[in-house]
Design a protein around this motif. Sequence first.
Motif: not given
Length: 319
Positions: A226-230, A232-235, A246-247, A280-285
């Motif tokens: 768990w993340h307050p903004e995302y 349930n997310r997986v990094e 993946y948020a 799905l919110h998908f980010e790439l860092l």
Amino acid sequence: MHIIITDARGARTRALHLSGARLGLLCLGLALGLLLASAALYHWVFQKGAREGWPGVGALVRLASRDELEQRDRFLRDNLDAMARRLGDLQARLLQIEALGERVSGLAGMDPAELRARPGQGGALVDGPPLSLEALQATLAALERNAGRDADLMAVAESRLFDQKMKSLMVPTRTPLDGGVPGSPFGWRIDPFTGRMALHTGVDFQAEPGTPILAAAGGVVVALGWHPEYGNRVEVDHGNGLVTRYAHALRLAVHLGDLVRRGQQLATVGSTGRSTGPHLHFELLVQGVPQDPQKFLEAGRTPPPAPLALAAQRSRGQR
């Protein structure tokens, strides 16, 4: 058969009885003895005559020896010709392997000229003297050296191609949803909660709740939960400073520290955290800095150049 043997005065007599089998064995033994004696005498006469130069005998010995040597030379020539034809076939196959290696070396990032170290050969056919055993052995040794060198180069090319393949599997170029509808892109937008301009650090994919979320590339799960903004997310860490996030997931399908492969399910689509609906919110860092994931996804959808075209392009660039 009965044989009676008497002495001169007839005082003593001896009778021998020979059956058909004994008589046959006796005749066979006598014939073999005569044959061996004749062979030994023939061999002795010819050897002695050849050493001492008897008239006629030396000529016969030389004639027999010449015939034997000619037969041996003819046999060797026939075998050398057959081996030469096989050698020509091997050289032709080696040239085919070199042509294949030239194309493979271009894909592996090697200099194709390394496989063109030997000059081309050709020309009109003009028969020369018979091939000698020494020339054949020298050609075979050169062929063995060239084959060994080409095998080493092909091994290096294989290693580089395998390394490139592994690196490509670790680059996030796979779409994280099958059939997802693209939503908000990466960049500045009006925030749906505050109504002010804000940077959207990823791309959104609209999908039904429960749709599987897939890994964009292979890697290791480094953050989960768990993340307050995302929500349930997986990094997933893909190495070389590349991390995908993946948020807003509904359920998680992996654990912290798991080694995941490209296309493996990580979670399911939900609307947890700071979200207005299932997506799905998908980010790439890269080194912790958000990048536009769409650039990587488009690179994955672009087909690679054909091998021949790529090899020719590299060859032109090295001239």
